[in-house]
Design a protein around this motif. Structure first.
Motif: not given
Length: 49
Positions: A10-15, A33-42, A45-47
């Protein structure tokens, strides 16, 4: 075989597909345990299904 689910940041739109090595995993003492975006670190995220 059905297509893989996709997780969207939801932070940068990475999919990327659920379980893809691109997604980072971080441990939080309260939330687990959380899933973190590799692009922005947010971790916001959602499925997409």
């Amino acid at each position: 075989m059905p297509p893989a689910s996709v997780i969207t940041c939801d932070g940068c739109g990475f999919e990327a597909p659920t379980g893809d090595d691109a997604w980072e995993r971080v441990a939080d003492p309260t939330l687990g345990t959380l899933t973190r975006c590799p692009a922005c670190g947010s971790t916001d995220v959602h499925n997409r299904g």
